[in-house]
Design a protein around this motif. Structure first.
Motif, PDB file in Angstrom:
ATOM      1  N   LYS A   1       9.002 -12.014   3.613  1.00  0.00           N
ATOM      2  CA  LYS A   1       8.735 -11.050   4.687  1.00  0.00           C
ATOM      3  C   LYS A   1       8.505  -9.676   4.079  1.00  0.00           C
ATOM      4  O   LYS A   1       9.297  -9.217   3.249  1.00  0.00           O
TER       5      LYS A   1
ATOM      6  N   ASN B   1       5.488  -0.295  12.036  1.00  0.00           N
ATOM      7  CA  ASN B   1       6.637  -1.194  12.165  1.00  0.00           C
ATOM      8  C   ASN B   1       6.222  -2.663  12.135  1.00  0.00           C
ATOM      9  O   ASN B   1       7.004  -3.542  12.515  1.00  0.00           O
TER      10      ASN B   1
ATOM     11  N   TYR C   1       1.808  -8.268  13.533  1.00  0.00           N
ATOM     12  CA  TYR C   1       2.159  -9.308  12.565  1.00  0.00           C
ATOM     13  C   TYR C   1       0.904  -9.765  11.828  1.00  0.00           C
ATOM     14  O   TYR C   1      -0.151  -9.953  12.442  1.00  0.00           O
TER      15      TYR C   1
ATOM     16  N   PHE D   1       6.255  -1.756   0.226  1.00  0.00           N
ATOM     17  CA  PHE D   1       7.006  -2.642   1.113  1.00  0.00           C
ATOM     18  C   PHE D   1       8.325  -3.075   0.486  1.00  0.00           C
ATOM     19  O   PHE D   1       8.423  -3.218  -0.741  1.00  0.00           O
TER      20      PHE D   1
ATOM     21  N   THR E   1       8.246  -5.659   4.832  1.00  0.00           N
ATOM     22  CA  THR E   1       8.605  -4.598   5.773  1.00  0.00           C
ATOM     23  C   THR E   1       8.310  -3.264   5.109  1.00  0.00           C
ATOM     24  O   THR E   1       8.753  -3.030   3.968  1.00  0.00           O
ATOM     25  N   ARG E   2       7.589  -2.391   5.813  1.00  0.00           N
ATOM     26  CA  ARG E   2       7.267  -1.097   5.233  1.00  0.00           C
ATOM     27  C   ARG E   2       8.544  -0.316   4.920  1.00  0.00           C
ATOM     28  O   ARG E   2       9.462  -0.246   5.749  1.00  0.00           O
TER      29      ARG E   2
ATOM     30  N   LEU F   1       5.130  -6.408  10.652  1.00  0.00           N
ATOM     31  CA  LEU F   1       5.738  -7.300   9.663  1.00  0.00           C
ATOM     32  C   LEU F   1       4.696  -8.256   9.099  1.00  0.00           C
ATOM     33  O   LEU F   1       3.827  -8.748   9.825  1.00  0.00           O
TER      34      LEU F   1
END
Length: 288
Positions: free
Chosen positions: A274, A225, A198, A256, A276-277, A227
């Motif tokens: 947020k 994975n 994170y 992302f 996220t890949r 965030l």
């Protein structure tokens, strides 16, 4: 209306930038000494407050810190105090003040019960370190980063020590980094090329000139994975940055997916994004 306490208008700053490029402090790792760990803090030097539900934190008083830094002739802080400014670009980036969206992000982390145990976390632009403290007390390993080393030494590190039952854990559970984001990713590459589960950041998108540097940290240092969470205001009056500008930068790059996971319209609009890949990016990296 929210407005940063700049000593000069943004127009003045832009005009100066054309003729005099800002010299940002290169990133470096701040080593903790046994002497720092052994410091005793009087009860008049900190406040004990329930900043978040179930989190009764001890926090160093910023007025005491400013007084000490002034006494020790810390020029960056003296200049900011003299000009009654929260920000002086490339000199002081507001780390002695806890900004509003920090509370939003901390509350969101706790309400969503984000799993932090045994994770590697970066509190980026940490200031007092509240977000990192949440992660630390949830058994994460936490790397705290702030532009000014003075902030880390006089506020962040004392806050960590005040809230750790076993102070020696700071040597194994925490690391501290100062300086500019442009060189931070490279420095972290040299530090065993560690990547984070994170990366949390709050109130760091006020200056649009720094958006790309900030984004590169997420792009280069999040695990596949991992965030990223960015808390901030829709627009920063008097400075020019805002959530839509930063979001547009991320979306244009296409690396992302971006999702707004929280929003408040109470007063100045605030959000949490947020990162996220994207799935195809995950596969590409796994194939390397």
């Amino acid at each position: 209306m929210f407005k940063f306490g700049f000593a000069k208008t943004i127009t003045d700053i832009n005009e100066e930038d054309k003729t005099d490029e800002l010299e940002w402090i290169p990133a470096f790792k701040l080593e903790i000494t046994p002497e720092q760990v052994g410091v005793k803090y009087g009860t008049d030097y900190y406040t004990e407050t329930k900043v978040f539900p179930d989190f009764n934190l001890k926090l160093i008083r910023s007025d005491k810190v400013v007084k000490d830094l002034t006494k020790h002739n810390c020029q960056n802080i003296i200049e900011a105090e003299t000009q009654h400014s929260d920000l002086i670009p490339a000199k002081y980036e507001g780390g002695l003040k806890i900004w509003e969206c920090t509370f939003d992000l901390g509350q969101y982390i706790l309400e969503e019960q984000i799993e932090l145990k045994d994770k590697l976390v970066m509190d980026l632009g940490c200031g007092a370190g509240l977000i990192g403290l949440i992660a630390l007390l949830k058994n994460s390993t936490v790397h705290f980063q702030d532009y000014n080393a003075e902030v880390l030494k006089s506020m962040t590190i004392p806050n960590v020590l005040l809230n750790c039952d076993n102070r020696t854990n700071i040597f194994t559970k925490c690391e501290f980094y100062a300086g500019d984001w442009a060189s931070l990713a490279t420095l972290l590459d040299d530090e065993e090329n560690r990547k984070y589960d994170y990366i949390f950041t709050s109130e760091t998108i006020y200056n649009p000139d720094n958006h790309k540097k900030l984004y590169e940290i997420f792009k280069r240092k999040l695990k596949i994975n991992g965030l990223g969470f960015i808390a901030g205001k829709i627009y920063y009056f008097g400075v020019g940055g805002g959530m839509r500008q930063f979001e547009d930068l991320v979306l244009k790059d296409g690396y992302f997916d971006v999702k707004m996971v929280w929003r408040s319209q109470d007063g100045v609009n605030r959000e949490i994004l947020k990162l996220t890949r994207k799935q195809h990016q995950e596969h590409g990296l796994l194939g390397i």
